[in-house]
Design a protein around this motif. Structure first.
Motif, PDB file in Angstrom:
ATOM      1  N   GLU A  86      -3.988   1.484   9.189  1.00 17.08           N
ATOM      2  CA  GLU A  86      -2.672   1.891   8.705  1.00 17.08           C
ATOM      3  C   GLU A  86      -2.722   2.269   7.227  1.00 17.08           C
ATOM      4  O   GLU A  86      -2.182   3.297   6.808  1.00 17.08           O
ATOM      5  CB  GLU A  86      -1.673   0.755   8.929  1.00 17.08           C
ATOM      6  CG  GLU A  86      -0.270   1.040   8.429  1.00 17.08           C
ATOM      7  CD  GLU A  86       0.431   2.132   9.211  1.00 17.08           C
ATOM      8  OE1 GLU A  86       1.377   2.727   8.665  1.00 17.08           O
ATOM      9  OE2 GLU A  86       0.020   2.403  10.358  1.00 17.08           O
ATOM     10  N   ILE A  87      -3.396   1.435   6.438  1.00 20.53           N
ATOM     11  CA  ILE A  87      -3.497   1.718   5.006  1.00 20.53           C
ATOM     12  C   ILE A  87      -4.311   2.989   4.770  1.00 20.53           C
ATOM     13  O   ILE A  87      -3.951   3.834   3.933  1.00 20.53           O
ATOM     14  CB  ILE A  87      -4.124   0.518   4.278  1.00 20.53           C
ATOM     15  CG1 ILE A  87      -3.197  -0.697   4.368  1.00 20.53           C
ATOM     16  CG2 ILE A  87      -4.405   0.861   2.823  1.00 20.53           C
ATOM     17  CD1 ILE A  87      -3.781  -1.958   3.780  1.00 20.53           C
ATOM     18  N   ALA A  88      -5.416   3.134   5.498  1.00 16.01           N
ATOM     19  CA  ALA A  88      -6.253   4.319   5.325  1.00 16.01           C
ATOM     20  C   ALA A  88      -5.499   5.589   5.712  1.00 16.01           C
ATOM     21  O   ALA A  88      -5.655   6.634   5.075  1.00 16.01           O
ATOM     22  CB  ALA A  88      -7.530   4.184   6.159  1.00 16.01           C
ATOM     23  N   ALA A 102       0.827  -1.207   0.000  1.00 15.37           N
ATOM     24  CA  ALA A 102       0.000   0.000   0.000  1.00 15.37           C
ATOM     25  C   ALA A 102       0.859   1.254   0.000  1.00 15.37           C
ATOM     26  O   ALA A 102       0.584   2.218  -0.727  1.00 15.37           O
ATOM     27  CB  ALA A 102      -0.934  -0.015   1.218  1.00 15.37           C
ATOM     28  N   SER A 103       1.906   1.276   0.805  1.00 16.50           N
ATOM     29  CA  SER A 103       2.788   2.446   0.852  1.00 16.50           C
ATOM     30  C   SER A 103       3.510   2.648  -0.467  1.00 16.50           C
ATOM     31  O   SER A 103       3.867   3.776  -0.825  1.00 16.50           O
ATOM     32  CB  SER A 103       3.791   2.292   1.988  1.00 16.50           C
ATOM     33  OG  SER A 103       4.637   1.174   1.760  1.00 16.50           O
ATOM     34  N   ASP A 144      -7.065  -7.185  11.319  1.00 17.01           N
ATOM     35  CA  ASP A 144      -7.495  -6.622  10.031  1.00 17.01           C
ATOM     36  C   ASP A 144      -7.862  -5.152  10.184  1.00 17.01           C
ATOM     37  O   ASP A 144      -7.594  -4.334   9.298  1.00 17.01           O
ATOM     38  CB  ASP A 144      -8.701  -7.398   9.494  1.00 17.01           C
ATOM     39  CG  ASP A 144      -8.367  -8.841   9.148  1.00 17.01           C
ATOM     40  OD1 ASP A 144      -7.257  -9.069   8.627  1.00 17.01           O
ATOM     41  OD2 ASP A 144      -9.206  -9.723   9.402  1.00 17.01           O
ATOM     42  N   VAL A 145      -8.487  -4.805  11.323  1.00 14.45           N
ATOM     43  CA  VAL A 145      -8.850  -3.404  11.558  1.00 14.45           C
ATOM     44  C   VAL A 145      -7.592  -2.545  11.667  1.00 14.45           C
ATOM     45  O   VAL A 145      -7.537  -1.436  11.117  1.00 14.45           O
ATOM     46  CB  VAL A 145      -9.706  -3.278  12.835  1.00 14.45           C
ATOM     47  CG1 VAL A 145     -10.011  -1.814  13.133  1.00 14.45           C
ATOM     48  CG2 VAL A 145     -10.999  -4.067  12.688  1.00 14.45           C
ATOM     49  N   LEU A 146      -6.565  -3.056  12.359  1.00 11.71           N
ATOM     50  CA  LEU A 146      -5.317  -2.307  12.484  1.00 11.71           C
ATOM     51  C   LEU A 146      -4.667  -2.100  11.119  1.00 11.71           C
ATOM     52  O   LEU A 146      -4.157  -1.010  10.818  1.00 11.71           O
ATOM     53  CB  LEU A 146      -4.365  -3.044  13.424  1.00 11.71           C
ATOM     54  CG  LEU A 146      -4.783  -3.118  14.894  1.00 11.71           C
ATOM     55  CD1 LEU A 146      -3.778  -3.949  15.683  1.00 11.71           C
ATOM     56  CD2 LEU A 146      -4.908  -1.724  15.493  1.00 11.71           C
ATOM     57  N   VAL A 147      -4.690  -3.146  10.282  1.00 12.92           N
ATOM     58  CA  VAL A 147      -4.120  -3.020   8.944  1.00 12.92           C
ATOM     59  C   VAL A 147      -4.901  -1.998   8.129  1.00 12.92           C
ATOM     60  O   VAL A 147      -4.322  -1.143   7.441  1.00 12.92           O
ATOM     61  CB  VAL A 147      -4.110  -4.393   8.235  1.00 12.92           C
ATOM     62  CG1 VAL A 147      -3.766  -4.234   6.755  1.00 12.92           C
ATOM     63  CG2 VAL A 147      -3.119  -5.330   8.896  1.00 12.92           C
ATOM     64  N   ALA A 148      -6.238  -2.068   8.193  1.00 18.84           N
ATOM     65  CA  ALA A 148      -7.061  -1.115   7.463  1.00 18.84           C
ATOM     66  C   ALA A 148      -6.810   0.311   7.929  1.00 18.84           C
ATOM     67  O   ALA A 148      -6.759   1.247   7.108  1.00 18.84           O
ATOM     68  CB  ALA A 148      -8.540  -1.474   7.623  1.00 18.84           C
TER      69      ALA A 148
END
Length: 819
Positions: free
Chosen positions: A420-422, A258-259, A414-418
């Motif tokens: 970070e990406i957001a 994503a980054s 999954d929430v933590l990943v979302a």
């Protein structure tokens, strides 16, 4: 039919599970979604006595000893095991231990079943007891032993849990028959290669454990087993569940991707699309990005709600399904969200909102839109995650993810990943919005500074095009202008300021204003660029520490065309040379000019070159963005330009447009592009009259008579009185303050131009005469009678000129004077 390597069913009699000659050790058959037999191997023939030709296409229920006991395949789990009473061809009743695997629907292909039953190798052998039973059975890792035919002989308790079968139930089956999945076939091939090579290997795979609905990640170690005589008799498989580590690595890789992938451009829509492209299907089955019309700053009042709804703009979405059936609106549309919906809650709270199908809030979210509720039921949506897009203390919008194909709901990780990406995507979106606002400001500024309408000149017919740069570079400082000069001449200029953005546009406006000011005093082209070079140096000094001197610079090309003589004087300052189209032959050439230094270096001279242009010649002046791109050099660009301008066109404006389209077919240049094309005209000699005036005050009367006769020939008797007054004042001023020959010239153009030239270099200027002054009123009178007046210098003196408006009985000049 048979199961292909990806779980699909394909027509034919080949057995995809028969990796070696079948040996009839396993009875194996395939059923399609309706329960009809599509494959029948030799082991099945030996078990029940029917041949393949007899069984293909028949319902499998015909083999049951009691067909009334048949159940629908939809009522069975993904994998079923048990004993079934079957009827042999000769009528005997057989109780068969059966293992059934569902071949799930894939890419539109129907469901099917793989049925296997071991015919031999199910009994224990002496070799089975060679391993110490407690150490093997109770080992923490999953362990299995396969014989030389790659059929299972031993499985410890941990392996029994993995495969979902007891050792007795699985003995004699190959791994592909136990697993019933394409990954099982690949893993069985790995076992066979170790058996053939005698060398250990590590493998990674993903398999469902014990008939579970979701896959696990496994790290396996396959090792050969030798007996006491050193003979290779089996292979051992040890498996460790690394699902947790695999998911953590996948999430880390997702954040890393994503980054790297989000923010490749400064376009809002493209950035939003990159966000959902990264996350679908790796994080969710559907993703959407909705943006606020006005970003909401933390601490401010919540965004206004009209009729209890919040309006959001759909910027992007993506689905694992063709046609994106989950999307209720198309990209670019706006839609209203109820205040209780999860996207609005995420926007207002600044925190992620996670809903599962068992939560009451999930049903509230679904039922807010009838179409959404229907889609949620049809697709089986079971988990919804809404994450706000926050950047620099501002909420830009919300990204929403759905899961329905993936059986597992969104987990806390999954929430933590979302999040970070957001967060990373929000910064990119904020940058894109800031860039868009700056670009729009720069474009508005630049359009206001560029000529809104080119002046009508007798000297040339002109056409122009301007294209702003696309992508990250933003708006640049390219400009062009057409400047009417004295004596019916015209100045043509094209320039390019270094850099992009508002600063470049502002610098361009200052330079364009300076050029017009310098052109109004009729400076020669080389002298004008010298003064412009000094201005750029001063602008560089004014920027202080904000920019280096090299950051404020420009290139420029200035041409002055005289329709009376047909001469054109051109000077350039580091700018690409123009091209010239010969009106008779159509030949296109690049004009040879001294390059000249770019503006802003200072202390270097500029050189002018004079050309004689036949009437109808076409000059094309442009900035480097037209002929230079990342994928082509300047030489190639000039070749393409020559071909484009040589093509016939119905008008100069159409030709100008065709040139831009030919060189920039996608309409999105890497750099700003300015193109100015001019077709030359030559004034008829009958529209110019010249007299040599003696250095004698008495010559004023003779000059008035000559002017009166010429105006009569032109039919301008109405302008005679005013013209004679202006001529008298200008000649008298030249006789009084200059010496040597004096020349009077009248030019009939869109205006009546009066020019008086002498050898003095002193320029006259207006002043207010007092009541007792004997002079000083002549130029004041000229200024009152003329539309405009001025002076220009030459190598041998100066010229005072004045333009008088033609009587209303004459139309505008279109190449000839008409009543």
């Amino acid at each position: 039919m048979s199961a292909a390597g990806n779980g699909q069913l394909s027509r034919g009699g080949d057995d995809p599970w028969g990796l070696v000659p079948d040996e009839a050790a396993t009875a194996r058959t395939l059923l399609d979604g309706s329960g009809r037999i599509t494959h029948w191997n030799d082991g099945a023939r030996q078990l029940l006595g029917h041949t393949e030709a007899q069984m293909l296409g028949r319902p499998a229920t015909e083999l049951l000893a009691d067909p009334t006991t048949a159940v629908s395949g939809d009522q069975l789990p993904l994998r079923w095991r048990g004993s079934v009473d079957l009827r042999h061809r000769d009528g005997r009743r057989l109780t068969v231990r059966l293992l059934a695997h569902r071949l799930q629907q894939h890419d539109g292909h129907p469901d099917g079943w793989l049925l296997v039953s071991a015919l031999s190798g199910t009994e224990r052998t002496k070799e089975d007891g060679q391993l110490p039973r407690p150490a093997f059975v109770y080992a923490p890792n999953a362990l299995a032993l396969y014989d030389s035919d790659i059929r299972l002989r031993r499985a410890n308790h941990a392996m029994e849990e993995v495969i979902g079968l007891t050792e007795d139930e699985a003995r004699g089956l190959r791994l592909s028959e136990i697993g019933g999945k394409p990954q099982s076939i690949e893993l069985e091939e790995q076992l066979r290669q170790v058996m053939e090579s005698g060398r250990s290997r590590d493998v990674r795979t993903r398999l469902r454990s014990g008939g579970e609905s979701h896959e696990h990640a496994w790290l396996g170690r396959i090792a050969p087993v030798w007996d006491a005589e050193g003979e290779l008799v089996a292979v051992a498989l040890s498996a460790v569940d690394i699902t947790g580590e695999d998911r953590a690595q996948a999430r880390l890789q997702l954040v890393n991707d994503a980054s790297r992938r989000i923010g490749s451009t400064l376009e809002i829509g493209r950035t939003a699309q990159e966000l959902v492209d990264v996350c679908v299907p790796r994080l969710a089955d559907f993703g959407s990005v909705d943006l606020l019309a006005t970003p909401h700053s933390h601490g401010d009042a919540p965004p206004s709600l009209e009729n209890g709804v919040l309006t959001l703009h759909r910027a992007a979405h993506r689905s694992t399904r063709a046609g994106t059936p989950e999307a209720l609106v198309e990209t670019g549309q706006v839609w209203d969200h109820a205040v209780a919906s999860s996207p609005v809650r995420a926007v207002f709270s600044g925190e992620p909102v996670l809903l599962h199908k068992d939560d009451p809030a999930f049903h509230v979210w679904a039922e807010q839109e009838p179409m959404r509720a229907r889609h949620a039921r049809e697709l089986g949506v079971h988990s919804v995650l809404s994450v706000p897009l926050l950047a620099r203390g501002v909420t830009l919008g919300v990204v929403q993810f759905l899961r329905y194909r993936r059986a597992d709901p969104f987990a806390p990780d999954d929430v933590l990943v979302a999040l970070e990406i957001a967060a990373r995507a929000a910064v990119c979106l904020d940058n894109a919005q800031r860039f868009t606002r700056e670009r729009e400001t720069a474009l508005a500024l630049q359009r206001s500074l560029l000529p809104q309408r080119l002046p009508q000149c007798s000297a040339v017919e002109v056409a122009s095009r301007y294209l702003a740069a696309a992508g990250r570079s933003g708006v640049g400082g390219d400009w062009f202008d057409v400047i009417p000069l004295s004596g019916a001449r015209v100045g043509l200029i094209v320039g390019d300021v270094v850099g992009h953005g508002v600063q470049a546009s502002a610098t361009m406006g200052r330079l364009r204003t300076a050029v017009r000011t310098l052109a109004d005093v009729d400076l020669p082209p080389d002298e004008l660029l010298t003064h412009l070079d000094d201005l750029v140096l001063r602008l560089s000094e004014e920027t202080g520490g904000e920019e280096t001197a090299g950051d404020i610079g420009a290139t420029c090309l200035y041409a002055v065309y005289d329709p009376v003589t047909g001469g054109c004087t051109v000077t350039r300052a580091g700018h690409p040379p123009p091209v010239l189209i010969d009106p008779k032959t159509g030949r296109v050439t690049t004009m040879e000019l001294p390059a000249g230094p770019p503006l802003g270096l200072g202390g270097l001279p500029f050189e002018s070159v004079e050309f004689s242009l036949p009437e109808g010649s076409v000059l094309a002046l442009f900035t480097d963005g037209l002929v230079e791109r990342r994928d082509q050099g300047m030489d190639q660009g000039y070749r393409r330009l020559h071909e484009a301008v040589a093509a016939p066109a119905p008008s100069l404006d159409a030709q100008c447009g065709a040139v831009v389209e030919a060189l920039l077919p996608d309409g999105a240049p890497d750099d700003d592009v300015a193109l100015l094309m001019a077709r030359t005209r030559v004034l008829d000699a009958a529209h110019v009259a010249t007299w040599e005036i003696p250095d004698d005050p008495a010559s004023c009367g003779a000059a008035r008579k000559d002017v009166d006769r010429q105006l009569s020939r032109w039919g301008l008797q109405e302008a005679a009185f005013t013209t004679e007054l202006v001529v008298t004042e200008l000649i008298a001023n030249a006789i009084r303050h200059a010496s040597g020959p004096i020349r009077l010239r009248l030019i009939l153009d869109r205006t009546l131009i009066i020019e008086v030239s002498d050898t003095s270099s002193t320029a006259p200027h207006l002043r207010r005469a007092t009541a007792f002054d004997e002079g000083g009123r002549g130029l004041m009178l000229v200024a009152q009678l003329a539309e405009r007046w001025g002076a220009r210098h030459s190598a041998d003196g100066k010229t005072i000129w004045a333009e008088l408006q033609l009587p209303n009985t004459y139309a505008e000049f279109d190449g000839s004077i008409v009543r």
